[in-house]
Design a protein around this motif. Structure first.
Motif: not given
Length: 202
Positions: A56-67
């Motif tokens: 939601d905050q625009g950090y796609d790579q970080i979203a993938r890391l958390f997932t």
């Protein structure tokens, strides 16, 4: 993490000491397995919430890391649950609420702090107790989780430092121990030696 000739374990590695100011309550190995499952369940739910916030905050790579890290925690839960089920067949996995996520930079620090606690305090304490009880299966499961958690912390801190300079690298998750590699430059898991071809990309 460098790949060694022999898979790292509590007998051939020197980074299995528990923090001198340990915050971990140690019970029997069965109780410790249940505590680990609760902790890993909380981590999984937290990281899934953090992944959505990062997206939601625009950090796609970080979203993938958390997932990817949330999926790694499920691997640890399954390994620990299999041991608990043998000792306590009536045990049911706990439910743990996820926290309200903040900004992605602070979520990464929160994740790193949790992983550092697990790798430097909780799991070393549980490993020592399992050794005392002669539970080699628990020592093995706890050891692999402990080693993976240290890498998770490293991935979070790297992402924190590169928050405003992301790249296009993928994250690769080992299906056996939960190790996460960033980028293409590896052949196998440095913890359990599973080949790259079996990893899941995020």
């Amino acid at each position: 993490m460098k790949v060694r000739a022999q898979a790292p374990n509590v007998k051939n590695s020197t980074n299995f000491n528990a923090a001198s100011d340990s915050k971990t309550t140690v019970g029997t190995t069965l109780e410790n397995l249940k505590a680990a499952i609760r902790g890993e369940t909380g981590a999984h739910n937290k990281y899934m919430a953090f992944a959505k916030a990062a997206k939601d905050q625009g950090y796609d790579q970080i979203a993938r890391l958390f997932t990817a890290t949330a999926a790694a925690e499920l691997i640890h839960i399954d390994l620990e649950y299999a041991l608990v089920a043998d000792m306590d067949p009536d045990y049911e996995k706990p439910s743990v609420d996820a926290p309200v996520p903040g900004t992605s930079d602070l979520n990464l620090i929160s994740g790193a702090n949790g992983e550092i606690y697990e790798t430097s305090d909780m799991y070393p304490s549980f490993i020592k107790k399992a050794q005392e009880e002669g539970n080699t299966k628990a020592v093995h499961v706890f050891s692999r989780a402990k080693l993976a958690e240290s890498v998770h912390a490293e991935r979070y801190l790297d992402a924190y430092n590169d928050l405003d300079a992301p790249d296009d690298d993928k994250f690769y998750l080992c299906p056996i121990c939960g190790y996460i590699h960033k980028g293409e430059d590896f052949e196998k898991c440095p913890i359990c030696f599973k080949p790259k071809e079996s990893f899941t990309a995020y």
